[in-house]
Design an enzyme around this catalytic site. Sequence first.
Site, PDB file in Angstrom:
ATOM      1  CB  VAL A  10     -41.602 -13.880  24.191  1.00 55.34           C
ATOM      2  CG1 VAL A  10     -40.925 -13.962  22.827  1.00 55.34           C
ATOM      3  CG2 VAL A  10     -42.811 -14.814  24.259  1.00 55.34           C
ATOM      4  CG  ASN A  87     -31.719  -8.336  24.238  1.00 57.55           C
ATOM      5  OD1 ASN A  87     -31.056  -7.446  24.748  1.00 57.55           O
ATOM      6  ND2 ASN A  87     -31.153  -9.422  23.718  1.00 57.55           N
ATOM      7  CE1 TYR A 152     -26.985  -1.077  18.239  1.00 53.95           C
ATOM      8  CE2 TYR A 152     -25.868   0.832  19.168  1.00 53.95           C
ATOM      9  CZ  TYR A 152     -26.597  -0.334  19.330  1.00 53.95           C
ATOM     10  OH  TYR A 152     -26.938  -0.751  20.603  1.00 53.95           O
ATOM     11  CE  LYS A 156     -30.355  -0.984  19.705  1.00 55.98           C
ATOM     12  NZ  LYS A 156     -31.034  -2.002  20.510  1.00 55.98           N
TER      13      LYS A 156
HETATM   14  N1  LIG Z   1     -23.376  -4.083  24.556  1.00 54.06           N
HETATM   15  C1  LIG Z   1     -23.658  -2.794  24.592  1.00 54.06           C
HETATM   16  O1  LIG Z   1     -22.766  -1.953  24.826  1.00 54.06           O
HETATM   17  C2  LIG Z   1     -25.070  -2.307  24.381  1.00 54.06           C
HETATM   18  C3  LIG Z   1     -25.391  -0.993  24.771  1.00 54.06           C
HETATM   19  C4  LIG Z   1     -26.687  -0.524  24.578  1.00 54.06           C
HETATM   20  C5  LIG Z   1     -27.641  -1.371  24.020  1.00 54.06           C
HETATM   21  N2  LIG Z   1     -27.313  -2.642  23.649  1.00 54.06           N
HETATM   22  C6  LIG Z   1     -28.354  -3.471  23.044  1.00 54.06           C
HETATM   23  O2  LIG Z   1     -28.531  -4.646  23.808  1.00 54.06           O
HETATM   24  C7  LIG Z   1     -29.079  -5.665  22.976  1.00 54.06           C
HETATM   25  C8  LIG Z   1     -28.313  -6.949  23.228  1.00 54.06           C
HETATM   26  O3  LIG Z   1     -26.969  -6.786  22.800  1.00 54.06           O
HETATM   27  P1  LIG Z   1     -25.734  -7.385  23.586  1.00 54.06           P
HETATM   28  O4  LIG Z   1     -24.838  -6.280  23.941  1.00 54.06           O
HETATM   29  O5  LIG Z   1     -26.185  -8.317  24.627  1.00 54.06           O
HETATM   30  O6  LIG Z   1     -24.978  -8.144  22.396  1.00 54.06           O
HETATM   31  P2  LIG Z   1     -24.776  -9.670  22.017  1.00 54.06           P
HETATM   32  O7  LIG Z   1     -24.102 -10.407  23.120  1.00 54.06           O
HETATM   33  O8  LIG Z   1     -24.147  -9.644  20.672  1.00 54.06           O
HETATM   34  O9  LIG Z   1     -26.272 -10.260  21.918  1.00 54.06           O
HETATM   35  C9  LIG Z   1     -27.113 -10.016  20.813  1.00 54.06           C
HETATM   36  C10 LIG Z   1     -28.200 -11.071  20.807  1.00 54.06           C
HETATM   37  O10 LIG Z   1     -29.096 -10.765  19.732  1.00 54.06           O
HETATM   38  C11 LIG Z   1     -29.177 -11.900  18.867  1.00 54.06           C
HETATM   39  N3  LIG Z   1     -29.386 -11.494  17.488  1.00 54.06           N
HETATM   40  C12 LIG Z   1     -28.731 -10.540  16.780  1.00 54.06           C
HETATM   41  N4  LIG Z   1     -29.206 -10.476  15.531  1.00 54.06           N
HETATM   42  C13 LIG Z   1     -30.192 -11.404  15.455  1.00 54.06           C
HETATM   43  C14 LIG Z   1     -31.063 -11.823  14.409  1.00 54.06           C
HETATM   44  N5  LIG Z   1     -31.020 -11.270  13.183  1.00 54.06           N
HETATM   45  N6  LIG Z   1     -31.942 -12.812  14.660  1.00 54.06           N
HETATM   46  C15 LIG Z   1     -31.995 -13.398  15.888  1.00 54.06           C
HETATM   47  N7  LIG Z   1     -31.194 -13.037  16.914  1.00 54.06           N
HETATM   48  C16 LIG Z   1     -30.306 -12.064  16.687  1.00 54.06           C
HETATM   49  C17 LIG Z   1     -27.860 -12.613  19.053  1.00 54.06           C
HETATM   50  O11 LIG Z   1     -28.003 -13.956  18.667  1.00 54.06           O
HETATM   51  P3  LIG Z   1     -27.056 -14.642  17.542  1.00 54.06           P
HETATM   52  O12 LIG Z   1     -25.677 -14.676  18.115  1.00 54.06           O
HETATM   53  O13 LIG Z   1     -27.673 -15.986  17.405  1.00 54.06           O
HETATM   54  O14 LIG Z   1     -27.141 -13.786  16.332  1.00 54.06           O
HETATM   55  C18 LIG Z   1     -27.651 -12.451  20.543  1.00 54.06           C
HETATM   56  O15 LIG Z   1     -28.423 -13.405  21.231  1.00 54.06           O
HETATM   57  C19 LIG Z   1     -28.980  -5.150  21.549  1.00 54.06           C
HETATM   58  O16 LIG Z   1     -30.246  -4.693  21.135  1.00 54.06           O
HETATM   59  C20 LIG Z   1     -28.015  -3.989  21.660  1.00 54.06           C
HETATM   60  O17 LIG Z   1     -28.255  -3.013  20.680  1.00 54.06           O
HETATM   61  C21 LIG Z   1     -26.052  -3.125  23.828  1.00 54.06           C
END
Ligand SMILES: NC(=O)c1ccc[n+]([C@@H]2O[C@H](COP(=O)([O-])OP(=O)(O)OC[C@H]3O[C@@H](n4cnc5c(N)ncnc54)[C@H](OP(=O)(O)O)[C@@H]3O)[C@@H](O)[C@H]2O)c1
Length: 262
Positions: A10, A87, A152, A156
């Site tokens: 999942v 995630n 944010y 985290k």
């Molecule tokens: N990018 C970075 O620099 C970074 C660094 C450290 C940690 N992270 C963590 O990695 C994880 C993934 O982020 P990412 O960087 O891959 O960003 P991303 O491309 O924006 O992906 C985020 C994902 O989460 C989904 N999502 C967000 N809010 C949601 C909600 N309320 N309900 C259902 N789905 C939701 C989005 O879907 P929708 O578009 O449909 O909303 C998308 O599939 C996050 O937890 C983020 O905090 C990211």
Amino acid sequence: MATQARPLAVVTGASTGIGYELAMLCAKKGMNLVVAADEPAIETSANEFRANGVTVDALQADLATLDGVNELIRAIEGRPVAALIANAGRGLGHGFLDQEWTDIQRVIDTNVTGTTYLLHNIGQEMREANAGKILIVGSIAGFMPGTYQAVYNATKSYLDSFSFALRAELKDTNVTVTCLMPGATETEFFERADMLDTKVGSSKKMSAAEVAQIGFDAMMKGDGDVVAGWQNKLRAAMSHVMPSGALAEMHRNMAEPQNQKH
Ligand SMILES: NC(=O)c1ccc[n+]([C@@H]2O[C@H](COP(=O)([O-])OP(=O)(O)OC[C@H]3O[C@@H](n4cnc5c(N)ncnc54)[C@H](OP(=O)(O)O)[C@@H]3O)[C@@H](O)[C@H]2O)c1
């Protein structure tokens, strides 16, 4: 392999970025999938996962709400979950007092409340079955006060801390809890958080595929935590010895919108 014999993964937030890559790795490993995201793009991603010959149930649901998480739980249909990858998450840039309350609440509800509720539910089933792997996507942002991204980073921090505690509580079971702590990663995250006009938003970042592979491997091994990439390991190590005030100023330098620099 018969479809029924495949383990089930999942993955939340599997439409783009790190979650998409994690779901793809599960599919390539032969796992059936239940994937969820908030926007219709999850259907397109699901078709790409299906190309690996696995069964994929795609759900469009707002995981910031308990109703949305309940929909996801229903979509699992009581099947044993071999891997739960929590995630889904979102960022939010700019000064705390300049942000809209509804945006702040959405970050907390998605990253903290929805994620915790899902982990509580599926975690109980895994403990009952005495089997399962949990991967929580935290962040090295959880190690430092997030000036211009305060809420944010705090969410985290919660997830990083929570994952270690849950792992300790489950240490006498066969359920493993792994925390993936990426640093800045090339995804839609910074655009969605309105942070393109910041040093971190415009800097070179690790690829989502690379970060996901590190997290996936750690989850499969049952490791407790993994920081993605040597530069981020260095940042994480520094954050354990630097005073919080200095870390907050360092974060200002990375996350302050360029037009507000003073
Ligand atoms: N990018 C970075 O620099 C970074 C660094 C450290 C940690 N992270 C963590 O990695 C994880 C993934 O982020 P990412 O960087 O891959 O960003 P991303 O491309 O924006 O992906 C985020 C994902 O989460 C989904 N999502 C967000 N809010 C949601 C909600 N309320 N309900 C259902 N789905 C939701 C989005 O879907 P929708 O578009 O449909 O909303 C998308 O599939 C996050 O937890 C983020 O905090 C990211």
